[in-house]
Write a protein that holds these residues in place. Structure first.
Motif, PDB file in Angstrom:
ATOM      1  N   GLU A 150      58.753  -9.803  42.917  1.00 26.97           N
ATOM      2  CA  GLU A 150      59.658  -9.863  41.658  1.00 26.97           C
ATOM      3  C   GLU A 150      60.780  -9.509  42.730  1.00 26.97           C
ATOM      4  N   ILE A 151      62.342  -9.911  41.991  1.00 33.58           N
ATOM      5  CA  ILE A 151      63.180  -9.328  42.535  1.00 33.58           C
ATOM      6  C   ILE A 151      63.794  -8.144  40.957  1.00 33.58           C
ATOM      7  N   GLN A 152      63.303  -7.378  41.986  1.00 36.75           N
ATOM      8  CA  GLN A 152      63.525  -5.753  41.022  1.00 36.75           C
ATOM      9  C   GLN A 152      65.232  -5.692  40.641  1.00 36.75           C
ATOM     10  N   ILE A 153      65.779  -4.603  39.346  1.00 36.68           N
ATOM     11  CA  ILE A 153      67.405  -4.165  39.508  1.00 36.68           C
ATOM     12  C   ILE A 153      66.936  -3.294  39.966  1.00 36.68           C
ATOM     13  N   THR A 154      66.004  -2.882  40.796  1.00 36.56           N
ATOM     14  CA  THR A 154      66.012  -1.204  40.889  1.00 36.56           C
ATOM     15  C   THR A 154      66.477  -1.102  42.793  1.00 36.56           C
ATOM     16  N   ASP A 155      65.820  -1.920  42.979  1.00 34.96           N
ATOM     17  CA  ASP A 155      66.228  -2.298  44.907  1.00 34.96           C
ATOM     18  C   ASP A 155      67.504  -3.210  44.569  1.00 34.96           C
ATOM     19  N   ALA A 156      68.396  -3.482  43.917  1.00 35.11           N
ATOM     20  CA  ALA A 156      69.483  -4.042  43.782  1.00 35.11           C
ATOM     21  C   ALA A 156      70.659  -3.297  43.471  1.00 35.11           C
ATOM     22  N   MET A 157      69.783  -2.494  43.127  1.00 34.14           N
ATOM     23  CA  MET A 157      71.184  -0.757  42.788  1.00 34.14           C
ATOM     24  C   MET A 157      70.642   0.010  44.059  1.00 34.14           C
ATOM     25  N   HIS A 158      69.706   0.350  44.639  1.00 35.48           N
ATOM     26  CA  HIS A 158      69.927   0.967  46.135  1.00 35.48           C
ATOM     27  C   HIS A 158      70.521   0.263  46.623  1.00 35.48           C
ATOM     28  N   LEU A 159      70.877  -0.887  46.552  1.00 39.26           N
ATOM     29  CA  LEU A 159      71.838  -1.276  48.120  1.00 39.26           C
ATOM     30  C   LEU A 159      73.075  -1.138  47.715  1.00 39.26           C
ATOM     31  N   LEU A 160      73.802  -0.781  46.034  1.00 38.87           N
ATOM     32  CA  LEU A 160      75.414  -0.875  45.229  1.00 38.87           C
ATOM     33  C   LEU A 160      75.143   0.511  45.803  1.00 38.87           C
ATOM     34  N   LEU A 161      74.251   1.496  46.097  1.00 38.21           N
ATOM     35  CA  LEU A 161      74.218   3.165  45.500  1.00 38.21           C
ATOM     36  C   LEU A 161      75.035   3.397  46.870  1.00 38.21           C
ATOM     37  N   GLU A 162      74.796   2.306  48.492  1.00 38.02           N
ATOM     38  CA  GLU A 162      75.623   2.482  49.868  1.00 38.02           C
ATOM     39  C   GLU A 162      76.551   2.172  50.241  1.00 38.02           C
ATOM     40  N   ARG A 163      76.560   1.238  48.599  1.00 35.08           N
ATOM     41  CA  ARG A 163      78.884   0.793  49.165  1.00 35.08           C
ATOM     42  C   ARG A 163      79.592   2.164  47.795  1.00 35.08           C
ATOM     43  N   GLN A 164      78.532   2.060  46.648  1.00 38.22           N
ATOM     44  CA  GLN A 164      79.432   2.826  45.237  1.00 38.22           C
ATOM     45  C   GLN A 164      78.355   3.685  44.655  1.00 38.22           C
ATOM     46  N   SER A 165      79.245   4.903  44.160  1.00 36.42           N
ATOM     47  CA  SER A 165      78.761   6.066  43.639  1.00 36.42           C
ATOM     48  C   SER A 165      78.618   5.187  42.273  1.00 36.42           C
ATOM     49  N   MET A 166      77.460   6.087  41.854  1.00 41.93           N
ATOM     50  CA  MET A 166      75.984   5.527  40.876  1.00 41.93           C
ATOM     51  C   MET A 166      75.833   6.684  40.128  1.00 41.93           C
ATOM     52  N   TYR A 167      75.936   6.509  38.427  1.00 44.87           N
ATOM     53  CA  TYR A 167      75.422   7.941  37.340  1.00 44.87           C
ATOM     54  C   TYR A 167      74.311   7.548  36.868  1.00 44.87           C
ATOM     55  N   ALA A 168      73.595   8.456  36.080  1.00 45.37           N
ATOM     56  CA  ALA A 168      72.621   8.257  35.865  1.00 45.37           C
ATOM     57  C   ALA A 168      72.797   9.621  34.073  1.00 45.37           C
ATOM     58  N   TYR A 169      72.367   9.378  33.010  1.00 43.57           N
ATOM     59  CA  TYR A 169      73.557   9.633  32.443  1.00 43.57           C
ATOM     60  C   TYR A 169      71.564   9.787  30.817  1.00 43.57           C
ATOM     61  N   ALA A 170      71.616  11.278  30.568  1.00 41.12           N
ATOM     62  CA  ALA A 170      70.798  11.009  29.539  1.00 41.12           C
ATOM     63  C   ALA A 170      71.779  11.204  28.360  1.00 41.12           C
ATOM     64  N   PHE A 171      71.056  10.089  27.909  1.00 41.45           N
ATOM     65  CA  PHE A 171      71.650   9.762  26.347  1.00 41.45           C
ATOM     66  C   PHE A 171      70.954  10.450  24.914  1.00 41.45           C
ATOM     67  N   ASP A 172      71.771  10.742  23.961  1.00 38.46           N
ATOM     68  CA  ASP A 172      71.911  11.487  23.514  1.00 38.46           C
ATOM     69  C   ASP A 172      70.921  10.314  21.821  1.00 38.46           C
ATOM     70  N   GLY A 173      69.973  10.600  21.491  1.00 42.04           N
ATOM     71  CA  GLY A 173      68.855   9.335  20.649  1.00 42.04           C
ATOM     72  C   GLY A 173      67.398   9.402  20.844  1.00 42.04           C
ATOM     73  N   THR A 174      67.293   8.993  20.382  1.00 44.63           N
ATOM     74  CA  THR A 174      65.226   8.490  21.054  1.00 44.63           C
ATOM     75  C   THR A 174      65.239   6.870  21.026  1.00 44.63           C
ATOM     76  N   ARG A 175      64.250   7.338  21.839  1.00 43.86           N
ATOM     77  CA  ARG A 175      63.830   5.775  21.950  1.00 43.86           C
ATOM     78  C   ARG A 175      62.723   5.695  21.967  1.00 43.86           C
ATOM     79  N   TYR A 176      62.458   3.780  21.121  1.00 42.73           N
ATOM     80  CA  TYR A 176      61.129   3.679  21.259  1.00 42.73           C
ATOM     81  C   TYR A 176      61.093   2.506  21.741  1.00 42.73           C
ATOM     82  N   ASP A 177      59.153   2.579  23.344  1.00 44.33           N
ATOM     83  CA  ASP A 177      59.711   1.318  23.358  1.00 44.33           C
ATOM     84  C   ASP A 177      58.352   0.479  22.463  1.00 44.33           C
TER      85      ASP A 177
END
Ligand code: G1P
Length: 287
Positions: free
Chosen positions: A226-253
């Motif tokens: 499969e074409i993983q979005i994480t792999d594409a994000m890896h490539l983007l990271l070589e060119r642009q900054s990227m941020y991770a955000y620990a949101f407020d809220g409860t997540r349910y899967d």
């Protein structure tokens, strides 16, 4: 540029929820009183998103039918004087301007997002995976838009996950900026727990700059073909900054029966119409 568009991916087979998802797409499974995908649309509407692109499979009629105006149903409800029901039905069709694109082959999340390239038309955009329901005072996408506005860079929602479960997620290598925001140094998709760079795992909310599409196009098929979005994000990271955000809220899967049950109980208890009755029912149970 303000984030006004969102892509909602709804083309998966819902294999973790078979047989319920054999004929019904998992995004149409009800959580308390409305289908999962309506929560995603409501999050968009409450976050200032004006246009939503839903990625579906061909012949998947339920989702479009849910958001289209049903003249016949509205007429019947009006004739019967069912004004509350009419308001609920109308709410679903008035949440955003919606367009649909098809993912004809199951080639992964990156590929699903790529199907929305023309509709996104060069703007920054949000992505919602609708089986991750996030309950909180401020919608998760609204919180993330504030981070995007501050850094003008892609933002991915993350949550602290226990070590034994990190292998189900994309995991970020973070450079902490403040309590909630980290700069992303690297990403690993579904690592072994001992090789995970942190416990900050990606959950189903992203904001991307439009350059992500060119990166997806360059991404070869990775894990499980499969074409993983994480792999594409890896490539983007070589060119642009990227941020991770620990949101407020409860997540349910809600993509699994157990996650759906947990969300049903907790959101059911908060429901304005029957939360109180549900609580007294649960307290009577001999657990
Ligand atoms: C996808 C992503 C993964 C992320 C997860 C969140 O995985 O590839 O990085 O952590 O969504 O739900 P999936 O759950 O589709 O295997």
């Amino acid at each position: 540029m303000e984030v006004k568009k969102a892509v909602i991916t709804a083309a998966g087979l819902g294999t973790r929820f078979l047989p319920a998802t054999k004929a019904l797409s998992k995004e149409m499974l009800p959580l308390v009183d409305r289908p999962l995908i309506q929560y995603a649309l409501e999050e968009c509407a409450d976050s200032g998103i004006e246009q939503v692109i839903i990625v579906t499979r061909p012949n998947q009629r339920g989702i479009k039918g849910h958001f289209d105006t049903s003249v016949e149903l509205e007429r019947i409800l009006q004739e019967k004087g069912k004004t509350d029901e009419l308001a609920k039905v109308r709410k679903a069709s008035g949440l955003a301007e919606i367009s649909y694109v098809f993912q004809e082959q199951q080639l992964g999340l990156g590929h699903a997002i790529l199907m929305a390239k023309d509709a996104v038309a060069g703007e920054p955009f949000a992505v919602i995976l609708p089986d991750d329901i996030i309950d909180g005072d401020v919608p998760a996408i609204k919180q993330m838009k504030a981070v995007y506005d501050r850094y003008e860079a892609s933002v991915v929602a993350v949550e602290h996950i226990s070590k034994d479960k990190v292998s189900s997620y994309g995991v970020v290598n973070p450079e902490r900026i403040d309590g909630k925001v980290s700069k992303v140094r690297g990403l690993v998709e579904k690592p072994n727990p001992d090789e995970a760079p942190s416990d900050l795992c990606i959950v189903g909310r992203y904001i991307f700059t439009p350059e992500i599409f060119a990166m997806i196009e360059k991404t070869p098929r990775g894990a499980i073909g499969e074409i993983q979005i994480t792999d594409a994000m890896h490539l983007l990271l070589e060119r642009q900054s990227m941020y991770a955000y620990a949101f407020d809220g409860t997540r349910y899967d809600t993509g699994t029966p157990l996650g759906m049950l947990k969300a049903s109980v907790e959101l059911g208890l908060k429901h304005p119409e029957f939360g109180v009755d549900f609580r007294s029912y649960l307290t009577q149970l001999e657990l």
